[in-house]
Design an enzyme around this catalytic site. Structure first.
Site, PDB file in Angstrom:
ATOM      1  N   SER A 169     -13.799  -8.872  -4.787  1.00  0.00           N
ATOM      2  CA  SER A 169     -12.834  -8.286  -3.863  1.00  0.00           C
ATOM      3  C   SER A 169     -13.387  -8.299  -2.432  1.00  0.00           C
ATOM      4  O   SER A 169     -13.679  -9.368  -1.890  1.00  0.00           O
ATOM      5  CB  SER A 169     -12.449  -6.880  -4.329  1.00  0.00           C
ATOM      6  OG  SER A 169     -11.320  -6.405  -3.640  1.00  0.00           O
ATOM      7  N   ASP A 267      -3.125 -10.718 -10.105  1.00  0.00           N
ATOM      8  CA  ASP A 267      -3.722 -10.149  -8.900  1.00  0.00           C
ATOM      9  C   ASP A 267      -2.894 -10.563  -7.685  1.00  0.00           C
ATOM     10  O   ASP A 267      -2.575 -11.748  -7.517  1.00  0.00           O
ATOM     11  CB  ASP A 267      -5.155 -10.668  -8.769  1.00  0.00           C
ATOM     12  CG  ASP A 267      -5.915 -10.065  -7.608  1.00  0.00           C
ATOM     13  OD1 ASP A 267      -5.362  -9.222  -6.881  1.00  0.00           O
ATOM     14  OD2 ASP A 267      -7.088 -10.454  -7.428  1.00  0.00           O
ATOM     15  N   HIS A 299      -6.254  -7.422 -10.655  1.00  0.00           N
ATOM     16  CA  HIS A 299      -7.393  -7.405  -9.752  1.00  0.00           C
ATOM     17  C   HIS A 299      -8.553  -6.592 -10.326  1.00  0.00           C
ATOM     18  O   HIS A 299      -8.388  -5.441 -10.735  1.00  0.00           O
ATOM     19  CB  HIS A 299      -6.963  -6.816  -8.408  1.00  0.00           C
ATOM     20  CG  HIS A 299      -8.006  -6.902  -7.346  1.00  0.00           C
ATOM     21  ND1 HIS A 299      -8.367  -8.089  -6.765  1.00  0.00           N
ATOM     22  CD2 HIS A 299      -8.772  -5.943  -6.762  1.00  0.00           C
ATOM     23  CE1 HIS A 299      -9.303  -7.873  -5.859  1.00  0.00           C
ATOM     24  NE2 HIS A 299      -9.569  -6.572  -5.837  1.00  0.00           N
TER      25      HIS A 299
END
Length: 330
Positions: A169, A267, A299
């Site tokens: 991320s 995601d 995600h």
């Protein structure tokens, strides 16, 4: 400072920024984080599959948790992984149970020495503070190349011919940006980076691509994130968050030889990961880029269920990437 709770009746008038499930900032400066505030201790247990310990890199702002797998001999050299945690640049740390357990699993599977970097968080420390901390941490790691650094685990067990960056991320965004600096001859890094692994990278842009516009509420939240993190440069087409934006530095400068991009089907950032993969492959960069997509997951799914088969598959994919034979010299 952080606050634990504020009554719902007050929140609408008091809130300046709200990212559900992540962070809330109030107009008087108070900060409420909803994730990544717990701390678990490291463990130096010679009988365990993985040992860990905490180190201070710079007393003012940078520390790390180190991970070391069991070794067949005291002189055995292992690939070195510098890891940057996720959390939207505004939450979490290497010391949370979630990241401690995840990096322990990666260390055990991949048989790597890991430096999991703790960096300053927004909004108390807006970007580029996190980038600056991570670059400083990378230079600290590089100081161990000649076995003369302050940390024995790196001096004795790290193979500086096999250095990797990885993150998820926001941490994957960090990996890209640090690798770009490492490839810039004006900055220079005394240590070569063999590879970079970007898991569910946080990239964005001012205009929607792919399926992003299909969920306007979720898109609106991501649209607000970069301006919140980096108020000095709030444009979602800033090259640090949109590396394929018009006028962005050429990806051909990326300072490593191989890249693995990991995306998840559900995601909201998936299409940006694919765009990055394709752009890097067309950029003239002289390395090898590959991509892996996990179906039917969202995600950072792996952080929440390390025991599921898809999380194990992702970790094994990363381990294979870190342990592949060195590419031939050109």
């Amino acid at each position: 400072m952080e606050v634990d709770s504020v009554s719902d009746s007050d929140s609408h008038e008091l809130v300046a920024h709200d990212f559900p499930g992540l962070i809330r900032v109030f107009k008087d400066g108070r900060v409420q984080r909803f994730t990544g505030t717990d701390v678990v201790p490291p463990s130096i247990d010679p009988q365990a599959a993985v040992s860990s310990k905490d180190v201070t890199i710079y007393p003012e702002n940078i520390s790390a948790r180190l991970f070391l797998p069991q070794l067949p001999t005291n002189h055995h050299k292992l690939p070195l992984l510098i890891y940057f945690h996720g959390g939207g640049f505004c939450a979490s740390s290497p010391f949370t149970a979630k990241y401690h357990n995840y990096i322990t699993a990666v260390t055990a599977e991949a048989k790597v020495v890991v430096v999991s970097v703790d960096y300053r968080l927004a909004p108390e420390h807006p970007l580029p503070a996190a980038y600056e901390d991570s670059w400083a941490a990378l230079q600290w790691v590089a100081s161990h190349q000649n076995k003369s650094g302050p940390e024995p685990w790196l001096n004795e067990h790290a193979d500086f011919e096999r250095v990797f960056l990885a993150g998820d991320s926001a941490g994957a965004n960090m990996v890209h940006n640090i690798a770009m600096v490492a490839g810039d001859p004006d900055f220079g890094l005394s240590m070569d980076i063999l590879g970079a692994c970007l898991v569910h990278p946080y990239f964005w842009g001012s205009g929607p691509i792919g399926s992003e516009a299909l969920d306007p509420d979720r898109k609106a939240v991501v649209d607000r994130l970069w301006p919140f993190l980096c108020p000095s440069m709030p444009d979602n087409d800033d090259p640090r968050v949109n590396p394929v934006a018009e006028g962005a530095p050429s990806l051909a400068w990326l300072g490593c030889k191989r890249v693995l991009v990991c995306v998840a089907e559900k995601d909201v950032l998936r299409d940006r990961g694919w765009l990055y993969f394709n752009a890097l492959g067309r950029s003239g960069w002289m390395g090898v880029v590959e991509i892996e997509e996990t179906q039917e997951e969202g995600h950072a799914f792996h952080l929440y269920d390390l025991g599921c088969n898809k999380a194990k598959d992702l970790i094994k994919c990363m381990a294979d990437f870190f342990n592949r034979d060195l590419p031939p010299s050109i």
